[in-house]
Write a protein that holds these residues in place. Sequence first.
Motif, PDB file in Angstrom:
ATOM      1  N   LEU A 165       6.521 -15.031   1.540  1.00  0.00           N
ATOM      2  CA  LEU A 165       7.765 -14.300   1.792  1.00  0.00           C
ATOM      3  C   LEU A 165       7.419 -12.852   2.098  1.00  0.00           C
ATOM      4  N   LYS A 166       8.032 -12.292   3.134  1.00  0.00           N
ATOM      5  CA  LYS A 166       7.738 -10.913   3.504  1.00  0.00           C
ATOM      6  C   LYS A 166       8.497  -9.953   2.595  1.00  0.00           C
ATOM      7  N   TYR A 167       7.777  -8.966   2.085  1.00  0.00           N
ATOM      8  CA  TYR A 167       8.415  -7.916   1.291  1.00  0.00           C
ATOM      9  C   TYR A 167       9.077  -6.941   2.269  1.00  0.00           C
ATOM     10  N   CYS A 168      10.403  -6.890   2.281  1.00  0.00           N
ATOM     11  CA  CYS A 168      11.141  -6.158   3.318  1.00  0.00           C
ATOM     12  C   CYS A 168      11.598  -4.763   2.894  1.00  0.00           C
ATOM     13  N   CYS A 169      11.261  -4.344   1.686  1.00  0.00           N
ATOM     14  CA  CYS A 169      11.614  -2.996   1.231  1.00  0.00           C
ATOM     15  C   CYS A 169      10.476  -2.038   1.577  1.00  0.00           C
ATOM     16  N   ASP A 170      10.721  -0.759   1.318  1.00  0.00           N
ATOM     17  CA  ASP A 170       9.678   0.235   1.557  1.00  0.00           C
ATOM     18  C   ASP A 170       8.685   0.205   0.391  1.00  0.00           C
ATOM     19  N   PHE A 171       7.440   0.555   0.668  1.00  0.00           N
ATOM     20  CA  PHE A 171       6.450   0.676  -0.401  1.00  0.00           C
ATOM     21  C   PHE A 171       5.435   1.736   0.000  1.00  0.00           C
ATOM     22  N   ARG A 172       5.044   2.536  -0.989  1.00  0.00           N
ATOM     23  CA  ARG A 172       4.113   3.631  -0.762  1.00  0.00           C
ATOM     24  C   ARG A 172       2.945   3.489  -1.743  1.00  0.00           C
ATOM     25  N   PRO A 173       1.818   2.976  -1.276  1.00  0.00           N
ATOM     26  CA  PRO A 173       0.681   2.750  -2.182  1.00  0.00           C
ATOM     27  C   PRO A 173       0.197   4.014  -2.882  1.00  0.00           C
ATOM     28  N   TYR A 174       0.295   5.162  -2.208  1.00  0.00           N
ATOM     29  CA  TYR A 174      -0.084   6.430  -2.841  1.00  0.00           C
ATOM     30  C   TYR A 174       0.913   7.479  -2.373  1.00  0.00           C
ATOM     31  N   PHE A 175       1.776   7.895  -3.292  1.00  0.00           N
ATOM     32  CA  PHE A 175       2.884   8.810  -2.983  1.00  0.00           C
ATOM     33  C   PHE A 175       2.631  10.137  -3.683  1.00  0.00           C
ATOM     34  N   THR A 176       2.814  11.246  -2.947  1.00  0.00           N
ATOM     35  CA  THR A 176       2.568  12.567  -3.530  1.00  0.00           C
ATOM     36  C   THR A 176       3.766  13.476  -3.315  1.00  0.00           C
ATOM     37  N   ILE A 177       3.732  14.639  -3.949  1.00  0.00           N
ATOM     38  CA  ILE A 177       4.832  15.603  -3.804  1.00  0.00           C
ATOM     39  C   ILE A 177       4.867  16.190  -2.399  1.00  0.00           C
TER      40      ILE A 177
END
Length: 558
Positions: A280-292
């Motif tokens: 199943l495709k994950y259809c939301c946003d995802f950020r493996p490394y998120f910074t300020i």
Amino acid sequence: QAGRRGAPHRRTREKGAENLKPGCWPPWSRFSSWLECVCVVTFDLELGQAIEVHHDQHLVESSSSSSSGCLGDTQFSFRLRQSVGQKGSRFGPEDTYNRDAPVTLQREVAHYYGFVYFRQVKDVSVKRGYFQKSLVLVSRLPYVNLFHSLLQLIAPEYFEKLEPCLEAVCNEIDQWPSPVPGMTLNLPVMGVVMQVPPSLPTFLAEGRVPQHIFVNLLPAPMVLPTIHELDLFRCFQSLLIHIQMLWELMLLGEPVVIMAPSPTVSSETVLALVSSISPLKYCCDFRPYFTIHDSEFKEYTTRTQAPPNVILGVTNPFFIKTFQYWPHVIRLGELKMSGDLPKQLKVKKLAKLKTLDTKSGKCCPHSLPVPFWQGIQRKRPSEAQCAILRRHLLELTQSFIIPLERYLASLMPLQKSVTPWKTPPQIRPFSQEEFMGTLEHAGPQLTSVLKGDWMGLYRRFFRSPNFDGWYRLRHKEMTQKLELLHLEVICEADLQLWLKDKSEVEIVDLVLKLREKLTKACRQQLPVKDEVLEKLECRIQMVIGSLPEDLQTVLLRH
């Protein structure tokens, strides 16, 4: 920031930009089927991050390659949204690669992946006392394993020999064949041949078999076990007792924050979570490394609205307070922060599904198969444990999706209702209540040993972006299937019988409709057999031949 492909190299700074000498790299065409750009990011003591060298096709804006604070060499990934107003990918929605690739391997249309090799070592010749530099590969392809393996080859060499080495590598990548789903490819770089596998398990998980499996027998000293899959056992080792809950959070597209001790752990955990609901495709946003420094920082940290459907991987202790109102927070290891943590940030009870503490151990591990836990006790190799874990998650997802697929198939019109001279019948609309009525006799309990509120899970799934994405994709595939069926029925119909009592207006109208179908099939790159297209073209010519010569001339000109 990085300029357009073929533009001069620039060192871009927070306040203004300093032009360097114009680059002479060619606008590589095959290079861009693998990578959007290659960047070298250095840390300037006065102005912060600065892109020192780049070669790219489009504008890219991000600060996710910021220094990690780890000494030595570090590898991690990030993902960023395409800039507003930026020219879109030359690979559109009807891209041949995306048509043939499993959904988990498809090329991103509105986002980029960044793969980073960061080096931080003591250097007394630098004012700050440290050498800090990143080599970053930016691509629309989710080939995590391939690109990090590539970085392991080229980054150490680049840090020694600098730009000439990078240009030579980019020229080699420009000689690679384009990525083809289901095909084994040999990719030479820096004297090593990387052999890329066809990701057969991914195809088979979707119930598909690749049309072309090609194995080149050239020497391949570096054979990659997978092009995109991570070691789930290693990524989830501290979360195994919560694996079913994590799977549910991913399935429902819930807002989740991963607080990790390093960018490597952060990015690998986020990517592993996204892959846990495959196929199943994950259809939301995802950020493996998120910074300020990310451009969506304000959007994702505002308290004026509910948290968005996104997974954020972070390492900065600043986020402990920032995300305290988010419904699901997973802490991996220790995040150092001065002072005591406020009481509301203490781990909530697991039953509330609020915060997971990987040290609590307050969860029954019954959701994972017995051989898996036996493997831990016997110290079975990580590869074997990973295979068991991946299979368990796949079976869990398939148990959930099969009832939906079975119900969706019932919405398709019967084949006998498709006739050559009428518009194909419509697919029946999806009724949630009608589907729920099928679960008693055809629900997940038939294929899964897990007990629970499956109906409640489906109702929440229907409200998630993952259901919307799944349904849109499947509806599109069913519509195409109807179109193909209609084409085949037309090709087998008795045209002479139909033409007997038809007026010239009706015949011309048929020609125009058939041509429209032929053009649509080619434009949308439907998986139509060549013989079907040839038959349809012959049918069009046969119909035109039944008209008076003046009309034939007009139709043949247009």
